[in-house]
Design an enzyme around this catalytic site. Structure first.
Site, PDB file in Angstrom:
ATOM      1  N   THR A 164     -23.156  64.276  -4.937  1.00 20.45           N
ATOM      2  CA  THR A 164     -23.202  65.529  -5.722  1.00 20.45           C
ATOM      3  C   THR A 164     -23.486  65.616  -7.026  1.00 20.45           C
ATOM      4  O   THR A 164     -23.119  64.633  -7.804  1.00 20.45           O
ATOM      5  CB  THR A 164     -21.714  66.151  -5.424  1.00 20.45           C
ATOM      6  N   GLU A 247      -8.951  65.063  -5.027  1.00 19.34           N
ATOM      7  CA  GLU A 247     -10.329  65.859  -4.447  1.00 19.34           C
ATOM      8  C   GLU A 247      -9.879  66.667  -3.342  1.00 19.34           C
ATOM      9  O   GLU A 247     -10.349  67.505  -3.052  1.00 19.34           O
ATOM     10  CB  GLU A 247     -11.284  64.848  -4.154  1.00 19.34           C
ATOM     11  N   GLN A 341     -18.825  87.985  11.656  1.00 15.21           N
ATOM     12  CA  GLN A 341     -18.662  88.690  13.026  1.00 15.21           C
ATOM     13  C   GLN A 341     -18.422  90.162  12.731  1.00 15.21           C
ATOM     14  O   GLN A 341     -19.174  91.114  13.090  1.00 15.21           O
ATOM     15  CB  GLN A 341     -17.575  88.234  13.900  1.00 15.21           C
TER      16      GLN A 341
END
Ligand SMILES: Cc1cc2nc3c(=O)[nH]c(=O)nc-3n(C[C@H](O)[C@H](O)[C@H](O)COP(=O)(O)OP(=O)(O)OC[C@H]3O[C@@H](n4cnc5c(N)ncnc54)[C@H](O)[C@@H]3O)c2cc1C
Length: 384
Positions: A164, A247, A341
Site C-alpha cells: 500500500t 492494524e 441490493q
C-alpha cells in the site's frame, strides 16, 4: 443512525477531534474522492493539508512529531473519514504511516525517528510497510527477502508485493531475513526509494481501494546502511506481530465505519424511493433488512470497541482483536451487500457510493491477516 457515544470514545477532547475531522473531510476530501479514485492515487498535498490541521499525527506521541492521543483517536478519524463521504482507499493510503511508522517509533534509533518519522507526520514524506512477498503473505515467518551484512551496510535481495502506497512512498519499512530460517531470523530495515537495485512496479490494478496505489518491489543487491536496522537483528517478527494488533483493530474500525455509512445511505434511500406506489421504507421485508443491517453494525462496533478496551487496558488482546476483525468484517460484508441490493440498479453503478464501498470493503477480510489466519490465532488460544 447516531454513533454510539459512550465512555472513553466520547470525552470533550474526542468530540472536538470529531468536529475538526468532520470539517476537514467535508472541505478537503469528500468533493475530490471520485477524482482521486479515477487518478488511482492521492495527491501528496493531502498529507500536508492533514498535517497542517493536526490530523496526520493523531495517535503518535508529540515527542516524535505526532499530535498525541492514542489508537482510539486514530479510530475516530477513520470513522469520520468514512462517515463524511471518504473511502476505504483514502483511509488506507493517507494513513499508511499508521503501519509504516510504529515499528520505528517503538524500537528505532533517534536518527531514524528524525529522518523518517517526523517528516512523515509533517506530511513531507510518505512511508510504506513491506512484509508480503509474491511467495506468500500469511506465513510471515517464511519470508525470503534476504539482507546480508557487507561492512557497514546490508545488501538486500528479494521481492515484496501488494504494498500500500508503494508507488508514492519515499521509504519502506521492510521485513528481511538477516538470520536463519524461521521467525527468529527476521529483521526490519528502513529502505529508501531510489537506491540502485530497488525497482518499483507500475500501480497494481485492483477491485477496490482505487485511490490507494499498490506496488510490487524488486530488490537486487540494494545497499542499505546498517544504521537503518530497526531495533536489533532478529527482532523483526516480534515487532511485526505486535503492530499487527493495531492494524487489525484499524481494519475492524474501517469495516464497521463502512457498514455504518452504507446503513445511513440506505436509510435515506428507502425513504425516498417509491415502488408500486409506496415508499420502500414502508415494506416489512425492507424494514427488516435495515433492522438486521443496524444490528450487525452495532455488533461490529461494540465488539471492536471492546477489543480496544482489552488492548489498551491489558497486555494481551490477541484473541479479542482477532475476533473483532472477523466479526466486523463479516458484518460489513453483509451490510454492503444488502445496501447494493436495496439500491437496485443504482447500487451497481460506478456513480453510487454504496457500489464503491462494496468493492472497497472486500479487502478487509484479506489484509492484515485473513479471516482464516484470525481463526487460526483464535484456535491456538483455545489450545487447539
Ligand atoms: C490492496 C492490498 C493492500 C495490501 N497492503 C499491504 C501492505 O501495505 N504491506 C504488506 O506487507 N502487505 C499488504 N497486503 C498483503 C496482504 O496482507 C496479504 O494479501 C494477506 O496477508 C494474505 O497473504 P497472501 O495474499 O499471500 O495469501 P496467502 O497467504 O497465499 O493465502 C491464500 C489463502 O489461503 C488461506 N490460508 C493461508 N494459510 C492458511 C492456513 N494455514 N489455513 C487455512 N487457510 C490458509 C488464506 O487465508 C487465504 O484465503 C495487501 C494486500 C492487498 C490486496
Amino acid at each position: 443512525m447516531s454513533q454510539e457515544r459512550v465512555g472513553r470514545w466520547d470525552s470533550p477532547e474526542r468530540r472536538a477531534l470529531r468536529e475538526l475531522a468532520r470539517r476537514v473531510v467535508a472541505k478537503e476530501v469528500a468533493p475530490y474522492v471520485g477524482q482521486w479514485e479515477r487518478a488511482g492515487l492521492l495527491p501528496r498535498e493531502l498529507h500536508t493539508t492533514f498535517a497542517a490541521a493536526g490530523l496526520l499525527g493523531v495517535g503518535f506521541p508529540e515527542q516524535v512529531g505526532g499530535s498525541g492521543g492514542d489508537s482510539i483517536d486514530a479510530a475516530i478519524l477513520t470513522e469520520e473519514l468514512l462517515q463524511g463521504g471518504g473511502s476505504g482507499g483514502v483511509v488506507a493510503s493517507l494513513f499508511t504511516h499508521g503501519i509504516a511508522l510504529p515499528h520505528i517509533v517503538q524500537a528505532g534509533a533517534p536518527e531514524l525517528i528524525d529522518r523518517y518519522v517526523r517528516p512523515t507526520l509533517a506530511g513531507r514524506l510518505i512511508g510504506a510497510l513491506a512484509v508480503t512477498e509474491p511467495g506468500g503473505g500469511s506465513d510471515v515467518a517464511r519470508l525470503r527477502t534476504r539482507a546480508v551484512r557487507d561492512g557497514a551496510d546490508y545488501l538486500v535481495s528479494g521481492a515484496k508485493t501488494y504494498i500500500t502506497s508503494g508507488v508514492r512512498a519515499d521509504f519502506v519499512t521492510t521485513a528481511v531475513r538477516t538470520g536463519a530460517e524461521g521467525y527468529g531470523g527476521i529483521s526490519l530495515l528502513v529502505i529508501d526509494k531510489g537506491l540502485p537495485g530497488f525497482s518499483v512496479s507500475p500501480p497494481l490494478d485492483k477491485m477496490g481501494w482505487h485511490c490507494s496505489d499498490t506496488a510490487e518491489f524488486a530488490f537486487d543487491e540494494v545497499r542499505v546502511p546498517a544504521t537503518h536496522l530497526i531495533g536489533q537483528e532478529g527482532q523483526g517478527f516480534a515487532l511485526i506481530m505486535q503492530q499487527f494488533q493495531s492494524e487489525r483493530l484499524a481494519l475492524a474500525v474501517q469495516a464497521y465505519a463502512t457498514a455504518q455509512r452504507c446503513l445511513d445511505l440506505t436509510l435515506r434511500w428507502v425513504h425516498e424511493r417509491e415502488t408500486f406506489g409506496r415508499r420502500l421504507a414502508s415494506r416489512q421485508v425492507v424494514r427488516h433488512k435495515l433492522a438486521e443491517m443496524a444490528r450487525q453494525v452495532w455488533l461490529a462496533r461494540t465488539c471492536t470497541r471492546a477489543a480496544y478496551d482489552t488492548w489498551l487496558d491489558t497486555d494481551d488482546a490477541v484473541t479479542e482483536v482477532s475476533m473483532a476483525k472477523n466479526t466486523a468484517c463479516a458484518a460489513c460484508d453483509h451490510v454492503v451487500d444488502e445496501a447494493v441490493q436495496l439500491f437496485g440498479g443504482l447500487g451497481y453503478l460506478r456513480d453510487s457510493e454504496v457500489e464503491r464501498h462494496y468493492r472497497d470493503s472486500r479487502i478487509l477480510r484479506i489484509g492484515g491477516g485473513t479471516d482464516e489466519i484470525m481463526n487460526e490465532v483464535i484456535a491456538k488460544r483455545l489450545g487447539l
